[in-house]
Design a protein around this motif. Sequence first.
Motif, PDB file in Angstrom:
ATOM      1  N   GLU A   1      35.951  66.997 -19.901  1.00 25.01           N
ATOM      2  CA  GLU A   1      34.445  67.350 -19.553  1.00 25.01           C
ATOM      3  C   GLU A   1      34.639  68.627 -17.862  1.00 25.01           C
ATOM      4  O   GLU A   1      35.353  68.136 -17.465  1.00 25.01           O
ATOM      5  CB  GLU A   1      33.345  66.455 -19.514  1.00 25.01           C
ATOM      6  CG  GLU A   1      32.863  66.170 -20.935  1.00 25.01           C
ATOM      7  CD  GLU A   1      32.096  65.649 -20.749  1.00 25.01           C
ATOM      8  OE1 GLU A   1      31.623  64.886 -19.415  1.00 25.01           O
ATOM      9  OE2 GLU A   1      31.451  64.470 -21.216  1.00 25.01           O
TER      10      GLU A   1
ATOM     11  N   PRO B   1      30.760  69.273 -12.679  1.00 23.47           N
ATOM     12  CA  PRO B   1      29.287  69.773 -12.244  1.00 23.47           C
ATOM     13  C   PRO B   1      29.983  70.603 -11.349  1.00 23.47           C
ATOM     14  O   PRO B   1      29.665  69.783 -10.130  1.00 23.47           O
ATOM     15  CB  PRO B   1      28.148  69.798 -12.894  1.00 23.47           C
ATOM     16  CG  PRO B   1      28.792  68.003 -12.876  1.00 23.47           C
ATOM     17  CD  PRO B   1      29.845  68.105 -13.381  1.00 23.47           C
TER      18      PRO B   1
ATOM     19  N   SER C   1      19.466  61.215 -11.271  1.00 22.49           N
ATOM     20  CA  SER C   1      20.054  61.062 -11.944  1.00 22.49           C
ATOM     21  C   SER C   1      20.460  62.701 -11.852  1.00 22.49           C
ATOM     22  O   SER C   1      20.098  62.988 -12.687  1.00 22.49           O
ATOM     23  CB  SER C   1      19.325  60.897 -12.687  1.00 22.49           C
ATOM     24  OG  SER C   1      19.841  60.222 -14.004  1.00 22.49           O
TER      25      SER C   1
ATOM     26  N   GLU D   1      21.920  64.133 -16.262  1.00 18.68           N
ATOM     27  CA  GLU D   1      21.980  64.079 -17.250  1.00 18.68           C
ATOM     28  C   GLU D   1      22.387  65.050 -17.569  1.00 18.68           C
ATOM     29  O   GLU D   1      21.718  66.384 -17.379  1.00 18.68           O
ATOM     30  CB  GLU D   1      21.363  63.802 -16.613  1.00 18.68           C
ATOM     31  CG  GLU D   1      20.328  62.306 -17.482  1.00 18.68           C
ATOM     32  CD  GLU D   1      18.508  61.705 -17.624  1.00 18.68           C
ATOM     33  OE1 GLU D   1      18.060  62.236 -18.277  1.00 18.68           O
ATOM     34  OE2 GLU D   1      18.818  60.612 -16.637  1.00 18.68           O
ATOM     35  N   ASN D   2      23.348  65.517 -18.656  1.00 19.61           N
ATOM     36  CA  ASN D   2      23.889  66.599 -19.407  1.00 19.61           C
ATOM     37  C   ASN D   2      23.882  67.683 -18.187  1.00 19.61           C
ATOM     38  O   ASN D   2      23.968  69.166 -18.380  1.00 19.61           O
ATOM     39  CB  ASN D   2      22.695  67.309 -20.389  1.00 19.61           C
ATOM     40  CG  ASN D   2      22.227  65.741 -21.556  1.00 19.61           C
ATOM     41  OD1 ASN D   2      23.485  65.195 -21.314  1.00 19.61           O
ATOM     42  ND2 ASN D   2      21.314  65.875 -21.762  1.00 19.61           N
ATOM     43  N   GLY D   3      24.233  67.530 -17.150  1.00 16.12           N
ATOM     44  CA  GLY D   3      24.525  69.066 -16.227  1.00 16.12           C
ATOM     45  C   GLY D   3      24.378  69.072 -15.085  1.00 16.12           C
ATOM     46  O   GLY D   3      24.041  70.204 -14.283  1.00 16.12           O
ATOM     47  N   ARG D   4      22.513  68.514 -15.516  1.00 16.19           N
ATOM     48  CA  ARG D   4      21.377  69.272 -14.537  1.00 16.19           C
ATOM     49  C   ARG D   4      21.181  67.465 -14.126  1.00 16.19           C
ATOM     50  O   ARG D   4      21.032  66.185 -14.246  1.00 16.19           O
ATOM     51  CB  ARG D   4      20.204  69.079 -15.672  1.00 16.19           C
ATOM     52  CG  ARG D   4      20.149  70.895 -15.488  1.00 16.19           C
ATOM     53  CD  ARG D   4      18.546  70.926 -16.643  1.00 16.19           C
ATOM     54  NE  ARG D   4      17.539  70.161 -16.304  1.00 16.19           N
ATOM     55  CZ  ARG D   4      16.729  69.627 -17.161  1.00 16.19           C
ATOM     56  NH1 ARG D   4      16.333  70.405 -18.216  1.00 16.19           N
ATOM     57  NH2 ARG D   4      15.944  69.131 -16.833  1.00 16.19           N
ATOM     58  N   ARG D   5      20.468  68.110 -12.340  1.00 15.58           N
ATOM     59  CA  ARG D   5      20.250  67.373 -11.360  1.00 15.58           C
ATOM     60  C   ARG D   5      18.876  67.491 -11.674  1.00 15.58           C
ATOM     61  O   ARG D   5      18.092  68.018 -11.468  1.00 15.58           O
ATOM     62  CB  ARG D   5      20.733  67.212 -10.194  1.00 15.58           C
ATOM     63  CG  ARG D   5      20.534  66.446  -9.116  1.00 15.58           C
ATOM     64  CD  ARG D   5      20.450  66.945  -7.468  1.00 15.58           C
ATOM     65  NE  ARG D   5      21.814  67.099  -7.732  1.00 15.58           N
ATOM     66  CZ  ARG D   5      22.438  67.122  -6.789  1.00 15.58           C
ATOM     67  NH1 ARG D   5      22.103  67.226  -5.722  1.00 15.58           N
ATOM     68  NH2 ARG D   5      23.699  67.460  -6.838  1.00 15.58           N
ATOM     69  N   GLN D   6      18.060  65.213 -12.180  1.00 13.38           N
ATOM     70  CA  GLN D   6      16.720  65.333 -12.170  1.00 13.38           C
ATOM     71  C   GLN D   6      16.272  64.187 -11.273  1.00 13.38           C
ATOM     72  O   GLN D   6      17.099  63.290 -10.745  1.00 13.38           O
ATOM     73  CB  GLN D   6      17.149  64.711 -14.064  1.00 13.38           C
ATOM     74  CG  GLN D   6      16.873  65.449 -15.016  1.00 13.38           C
ATOM     75  CD  GLN D   6      16.223  64.689 -16.081  1.00 13.38           C
ATOM     76  OE1 GLN D   6      16.738  63.613 -15.883  1.00 13.38           O
ATOM     77  NE2 GLN D   6      16.422  65.828 -17.186  1.00 13.38           N
TER      78      GLN D   6
ATOM     79  N   ASP E   1      20.267  58.058 -20.699  1.00  2.15           N
ATOM     80  CA  ASP E   1      19.020  58.795 -20.640  1.00  2.15           C
ATOM     81  C   ASP E   1      18.244  58.835 -20.677  1.00  2.15           C
ATOM     82  O   ASP E   1      17.607  57.743 -21.563  1.00  2.15           O
ATOM     83  CB  ASP E   1      20.137  60.181 -22.093  1.00  2.15           C
ATOM     84  CG  ASP E   1      21.478  60.342 -21.600  1.00  2.15           C
ATOM     85  OD1 ASP E   1      21.768  59.854 -20.314  1.00  2.15           O
ATOM     86  OD2 ASP E   1      21.418  61.408 -22.514  1.00  2.15           O
TER      87      ASP E   1
END
Length: 71
Positions: A3, A6, A41, A43-48, A67
């Motif tokens: 992978e 990011p 967090s 998740e899937n390359g996105r910052r939340q 998730d």
Amino acid sequence: MDEETPHRTQQPAPGDAALFSCALCGTSAEGDAPPPTWLCSVENGRRQYFCQTCARTHIRAIEGRLDSAWW
């Protein structure tokens, strides 16, 4: 290991207030950084970001590395 790492998103310029909102309930906070009680967090390359209330409610799932779609 295959992978891609990011890349960091560009931060707002100093003096520009950013708006952070909770990914679950939509609570918003303004400032250069999210409040220290909020959780971040990736998740899937996105910052939340999750507010203190949502983070406390779902702490077991967060520590279990589930998730947010599972909560």
